[in-house]
Design a protein around this motif. Sequence first.
Motif, mmCIF file in Angstrom:
data_model
loop_
_atom_site.group_PDB
_atom_site.id
_atom_site.type_symbol
_atom_site.label_atom_id
_atom_site.label_comp_id
_atom_site.label_asym_id
_atom_site.label_seq_id
_atom_site.Cartn_x
_atom_site.Cartn_y
_atom_site.Cartn_z
ATOM 1 N N VAL A 69 7.110 -5.952 -11.190
ATOM 2 C CA VAL A 69 5.807 -6.986 -10.783
ATOM 3 C C VAL A 69 4.757 -5.558 -11.201
ATOM 4 C CG1 VAL A 69 3.998 -8.251 -8.963
ATOM 5 C CG2 VAL A 69 6.273 -8.954 -9.225
ATOM 6 N N LEU A 70 5.294 -4.790 -11.002
ATOM 7 C CA LEU A 70 3.745 -3.659 -11.508
ATOM 8 C C LEU A 70 3.997 -3.449 -12.582
ATOM 9 C CD1 LEU A 70 2.192 -2.033 -9.700
ATOM 10 C CD2 LEU A 70 3.803 -0.787 -9.215
ATOM 11 N N ILE A 71 5.280 -2.739 -13.452
ATOM 12 C CA ILE A 71 4.988 -2.193 -14.259
ATOM 13 C C ILE A 71 4.493 -3.205 -15.410
ATOM 14 C CG2 ILE A 71 6.738 -1.339 -16.653
ATOM 15 C CD1 ILE A 71 8.203 -0.401 -14.659
ATOM 16 N N PRO A 72 4.397 -4.349 -16.065
ATOM 17 C CA PRO A 72 3.604 -4.509 -16.375
ATOM 18 C C PRO A 72 2.527 -5.041 -16.054
ATOM 19 C CG PRO A 72 5.897 -6.147 -15.996
ATOM 20 C CD PRO A 72 5.839 -5.128 -15.213
ATOM 21 N N GLN A 73 2.191 -4.792 -15.114
ATOM 22 C CA GLN A 73 0.473 -5.193 -15.284
ATOM 23 C C GLN A 73 -0.193 -4.064 -15.658
ATOM 24 O OE1 GLN A 73 0.419 -6.943 -10.800
ATOM 25 N NE2 GLN A 73 -1.676 -7.982 -11.575
ATOM 26 N N VAL A 74 0.595 -2.827 -15.303
ATOM 27 C CA VAL A 74 -0.486 -1.912 -15.608
ATOM 28 C C VAL A 74 0.214 -1.264 -17.074
ATOM 29 C CG1 VAL A 74 0.178 0.687 -15.128
ATOM 30 C CG2 VAL A 74 0.878 -0.544 -13.178
ATOM 31 N N LEU A 75 0.685 -1.982 -17.229
ATOM 32 C CA LEU A 75 0.904 -1.600 -19.127
ATOM 33 C C LEU A 75 -0.036 -2.950 -19.957
ATOM 34 C CD1 LEU A 75 4.685 -1.870 -20.166
ATOM 35 C CD2 LEU A 75 2.763 0.520 -20.194
ATOM 36 N N GLU B 63 4.406 5.569 -4.291
ATOM 37 C CA GLU B 63 5.383 5.838 -4.331
ATOM 38 C C GLU B 63 5.925 5.111 -6.168
ATOM 39 O OE1 GLU B 63 6.938 8.035 -3.067
ATOM 40 O OE2 GLU B 63 5.756 8.371 -1.458
ATOM 41 N N ALA B 64 5.834 3.745 -6.665
ATOM 42 C CA ALA B 64 6.235 3.440 -7.760
ATOM 43 C C ALA B 64 6.055 3.776 -8.811
ATOM 44 C CB ALA B 64 5.659 1.776 -7.915
ATOM 45 N N GLY B 65 4.166 3.645 -8.763
ATOM 46 C CA GLY B 65 3.927 5.027 -9.864
ATOM 47 C C GLY B 65 4.313 6.447 -9.678
ATOM 48 N N GLN B 66 5.083 7.081 -8.802
ATOM 49 C CA GLN B 66 5.358 8.832 -8.788
ATOM 50 C C GLN B 66 7.044 8.165 -9.835
ATOM 51 O OE1 GLN B 66 4.409 11.741 -8.460
ATOM 52 N NE2 GLN B 66 5.916 12.014 -9.602
ATOM 53 N N GLY B 67 7.434 7.094 -9.000
ATOM 54 C CA GLY B 67 9.189 7.459 -10.264
ATOM 55 C C GLY B 67 8.559 6.772 -11.496
ATOM 56 N N VAL B 68 7.585 5.494 -12.071
ATOM 57 C CA VAL B 68 7.102 5.842 -13.017
ATOM 58 C C VAL B 68 7.157 6.841 -14.219
ATOM 59 C CG1 VAL B 68 5.608 4.924 -14.826
ATOM 60 C CG2 VAL B 68 6.682 3.062 -13.274
ATOM 61 N N LYS B 69 6.037 8.093 -13.423
ATOM 62 C CA LYS B 69 5.818 8.809 -13.858
ATOM 63 C C LYS B 69 6.640 9.906 -14.344
ATOM 64 C CE LYS B 69 2.478 13.520 -13.061
ATOM 65 N NZ LYS B 69 1.395 13.292 -12.120
ATOM 66 N N ASP B 70 8.141 10.159 -13.219
ATOM 67 C CA ASP B 70 9.086 10.643 -12.941
ATOM 68 C C ASP B 70 9.726 9.974 -14.055
ATOM 69 O OD1 ASP B 70 8.203 12.210 -11.373
ATOM 70 O OD2 ASP B 70 9.597 11.827 -9.968
ATOM 71 N N ALA B 71 10.277 8.631 -14.739
ATOM 72 C CA ALA B 71 10.719 8.490 -15.247
ATOM 73 C C ALA B 71 10.029 8.647 -17.074
ATOM 74 C CB ALA B 71 10.713 7.198 -15.072
ATOM 75 N N LEU B 72 8.794 8.676 -16.893
ATOM 76 C CA LEU B 72 8.867 8.801 -18.592
ATOM 77 C C LEU B 72 8.398 10.347 -18.234
ATOM 78 C CD1 LEU B 72 4.782 6.861 -17.984
ATOM 79 C CD2 LEU B 72 6.395 6.823 -20.084
ATOM 80 N N GLN C 147 0.971 -1.391 -0.232
ATOM 81 C CA GLN C 147 -0.345 0.387 -0.409
ATOM 82 C C GLN C 147 0.635 0.923 -0.373
ATOM 83 O OE1 GLN C 147 -2.287 -0.810 3.195
ATOM 84 N NE2 GLN C 147 -4.139 -1.662 2.224
ATOM 85 N N GLU C 148 1.699 1.136 0.721
ATOM 86 C CA GLU C 148 3.012 2.236 0.211
ATOM 87 C C GLU C 148 3.820 2.535 -0.389
ATOM 88 O OE1 GLU C 148 6.596 4.438 3.343
ATOM 89 O OE2 GLU C 148 5.781 3.132 4.197
ATOM 90 N N PHE C 149 3.745 0.875 -0.730
ATOM 91 C CA PHE C 149 4.765 1.573 -1.962
ATOM 92 C C PHE C 149 3.978 1.590 -3.686
ATOM 93 C CE2 PHE C 149 6.360 -1.132 -6.110
ATOM 94 C CZ PHE C 149 7.394 -1.161 -5.979
ATOM 95 N N LEU C 150 2.800 1.392 -3.689
ATOM 96 C CA LEU C 150 2.020 1.632 -4.507
ATOM 97 C C LEU C 150 2.268 2.958 -5.096
ATOM 98 C CD1 LEU C 150 0.596 -0.237 -7.094
ATOM 99 C CD2 LEU C 150 -1.652 0.464 -5.659
#
Length: 130
Positions: free
Chosen positions: A90-96, A35-44, A30-33
Amino acid sequence: MDMLKDLLANHSPELISSLSESGFSVEQAQEFLPEAGQGVKDALGGGDVVSLLSGDSDSIASSLLEKVDIAAIAERVGLDEAMVSNGLEVLIPQVLEIFKNEGGGLNSLLGGNEGGLLGGIAKFGSKFFK
């Protein structure tokens, strides 16, 4: 709220479940999700989005994983970098996959038949970077 945050919020139970299956506690997931989203957004936002997003889902996931600041996420959520990297894998392929299923595919996010790739990038970027 932007498109990525909406997607993560709408699918958080299944994403948290997947993270839990990969070794995260529910609380960590729950805490990671977000932050991971923000990390992906920053990477994009930090590079050549056209190059990054012009490929199949596996290559896109791999490119995103290379660009995400794993150390920064690890520091913010109090996890080691290996666990953060595993969570992103785990997360990135699922989000895609969710984008493909709900957004008409990455092609539609990139503009598809509406102005071609470059027009689509502008449309795509406006959804993420409001």
